[in-house]
Design an enzyme around this catalytic site. Structure first.
Site, mmCIF file in Angstrom:
data_model
loop_
_atom_site.group_PDB
_atom_site.id
_atom_site.type_symbol
_atom_site.label_atom_id
_atom_site.label_comp_id
_atom_site.label_asym_id
_atom_site.label_seq_id
_atom_site.Cartn_x
_atom_site.Cartn_y
_atom_site.Cartn_z
ATOM 1 N N ASP A 83 0.779 -1.235 0.000
ATOM 2 C CA ASP A 83 0.000 0.000 0.000
ATOM 3 C C ASP A 83 0.817 1.295 0.000
ATOM 4 O OD1 ASP A 83 -2.331 1.653 0.224
ATOM 5 O OD2 ASP A 83 -1.966 1.791 2.371
ATOM 6 N N LYS A 142 -6.876 16.702 7.515
ATOM 7 C CA LYS A 142 -6.771 17.268 8.860
ATOM 8 C C LYS A 142 -7.391 18.658 8.995
ATOM 9 C CE LYS A 142 -2.834 14.547 10.344
ATOM 10 N NZ LYS A 142 -1.456 14.509 10.799
ATOM 11 N N LYS A 150 -5.354 11.390 15.975
ATOM 12 C CA LYS A 150 -6.736 11.433 16.457
ATOM 13 C C LYS A 150 -7.557 12.611 15.909
ATOM 14 C CE LYS A 150 -5.894 13.813 20.855
ATOM 15 N NZ LYS A 150 -6.038 13.789 22.305
ATOM 16 N N LYS A 151 -6.867 13.620 15.397
ATOM 17 C CA LYS A 151 -7.604 14.830 14.996
ATOM 18 C C LYS A 151 -8.685 14.604 13.928
ATOM 19 C CE LYS A 151 -6.648 19.377 13.129
ATOM 20 N NZ LYS A 151 -5.559 20.226 12.609
#
Ligand code: SF4
Length: 387
Positions: free
Chosen positions: A134, A222, A297-298
């Site tokens: 990937d 993000k 995590k944002k």
């Protein structure tokens, strides 16, 4: 050792170590892909997550100068969670896309390819090999297509006759001259289900994706999610599966061959409210081992806020107000304000109004204005979960 016999031995060994499909391809330049990638680049349709130049992505010899063949492998993953937790009115849940259930597939496939390399090396000590999953330069899909693993669908996924498109792909470039396998014929025919179902029109035409419009990509960015896409992600907090779910080749496909890919129900479908206040340490402990945590995590928290808005979850209002007032990240504060407006309780609107007095970030202010504007158009009916 003759490569013909070696190929047979590799295929037999691949079964032993739990590889679901294996195919062999030449390491010739992917000329057709090169043209397509150039076109994608000109059109601005790439995600920006791609690794390497177009030449590196299409010329295996740039990655392994003595390259002669590429071995492609596929591992099937589940499409259903057995006894998965339900999203309730009190405790709404988000969902990761199916490719992010269980242990990060990059690790699992790399381990399988590592074993395959060691096996080949034992038989042919002078063999040279390079493993990719990937995130390497090569297109896993183009290699798998050439190696006869499946055909490339109009939804841009690799579709295998046995496991549909619920497969992870990886490959190994080698200097050994294996006899290539035969590519499969296109199996889409006149079907257009995935194109019709894509909520953003990201599948511009069969086999061509504008990654910038793809919800799977947008859940991983993000910054702020574009306004027009917020209502489309539903409760997906990472990735998006619609173009796979509607595909007839995936009907009734639900393969549970690999314990590593078994979804942990509370991780694959996490509660949304706790996600808003999760610490870095907790995040790493809970989600660090799955593919969907790679961006941190944002984005997941931003998407969780949007999912709570999608549910019009009034029980989340207090948590969201705390986020809007205290989170140091503008994207999270602003998305919280927008989502609060979408939920539309009096408390939510009052909190946004109060927060505008203290906010200094222009983008967050703009989101607060959007949130307050819902006051005029508030709809109160809750929405359903996507999975
Ligand atoms: Fe092909 Fe139809 Fe599947 Fe799309 S939904 S990939 S057109 S078979």
């Amino acid at each position: 050792m003759k490569t013909e016999q070696l190929k047979k031995d590799i295929v037999a060994y691949s079964r032993e170590i739990g590889i679901d499909k294996i195919g062999f391809a030449s390491a010739d330049v992917f000329a057709g892909l090169k043209d397509r990638l150039k076109r994608q680049q000109e059109l601005g349709y790439q995600s920006g997550f791609e690794k390497g130049s177009i030449e590196e992505r299409t010329e295996p010899e740039r990655l392994l100068p003595e390259a002669q063949s590429i071995i492609s492998i596929a591992l099937a993953y589940p499409s259903r969670i057995k006894d998965g937790p339900k999203s309730t009115k009190e405790e709404r849940r988000g969902v990761f896309c199916r490719a992010s259930w269980g242990v990060d597939y990059h690790e699992v496939l790399r381990e399988k390819l590592g074993k395959l390399s060691a096996f080949i090396k034992e038989k042919v000590p002078e063999a040279s090999m390079k493993v990719m999953v990937d995130t390497g330069e090569l297109s896993d899909r183009a290699v798998a297509e050439r190696a006869g693993i499946g055909f490339s669908g109009k939804n841009t996924a690799m579709i295998t006759p046995e496991f549909g498109s619920y497969v992870y792909l990886g490959e190994l470039i080698t200097n050994l001259p294996f006899i290539p396998d035969t590519p499969l014929e296109d199996g889409c025919g006149s079907c257009t289900k995935c194109l019709d179902a894509c909520p953003t029109g990201a599948l511009v035409q069969g086999g061509q994706l504008n990654a910038q419009r793809c919800l799977a990509f947008l859940t991983q960015t993000k910054g702020f999610m574009p306004d027009e896409d917020r209502s489309k992600i539903g409760n997906f907090i990472y990735g998006f599966d619609t173009c796979q779910v509607v595909c007839p080749y995936n009907k009734k496909i639900d393969v549970h061959h690999h314990p590593e890919f078994e979804p942990e129900p509370d991780v694959a479908k996490p509660k949304l409210k706790p996600l808003l206040r999760i610490s870095n340490r907790e995040f790493k402990n809970t989600f660090g081992h799955i593919a969907g945590s790679w961006r941190g995590k944002k984005p997941l928290q931003r998407n969780a806020l949007i999912a709570l808005a999608h549910y019009k979850d009034e029980t989340a209002v207090d948590d969201m107000i705390a986020v809007m007032n205290n989170d140091p990240r503008p994207v999270i504060r602003g998305t919280a304000a927008w989502s609060l407006g979408k939920i539309g309780t009096d408390e939510a609107f009052a909190a946004i109004e109060a927060a505008t007095e203290k906010e200094s970030d222009e983008q967050v202010m703009a989101e607060m204005e959007k949130g307050l504007a819902f006051n005029k158009f508030a709809e109160k009916s809750p929405s359903k979960s996507v999975i």
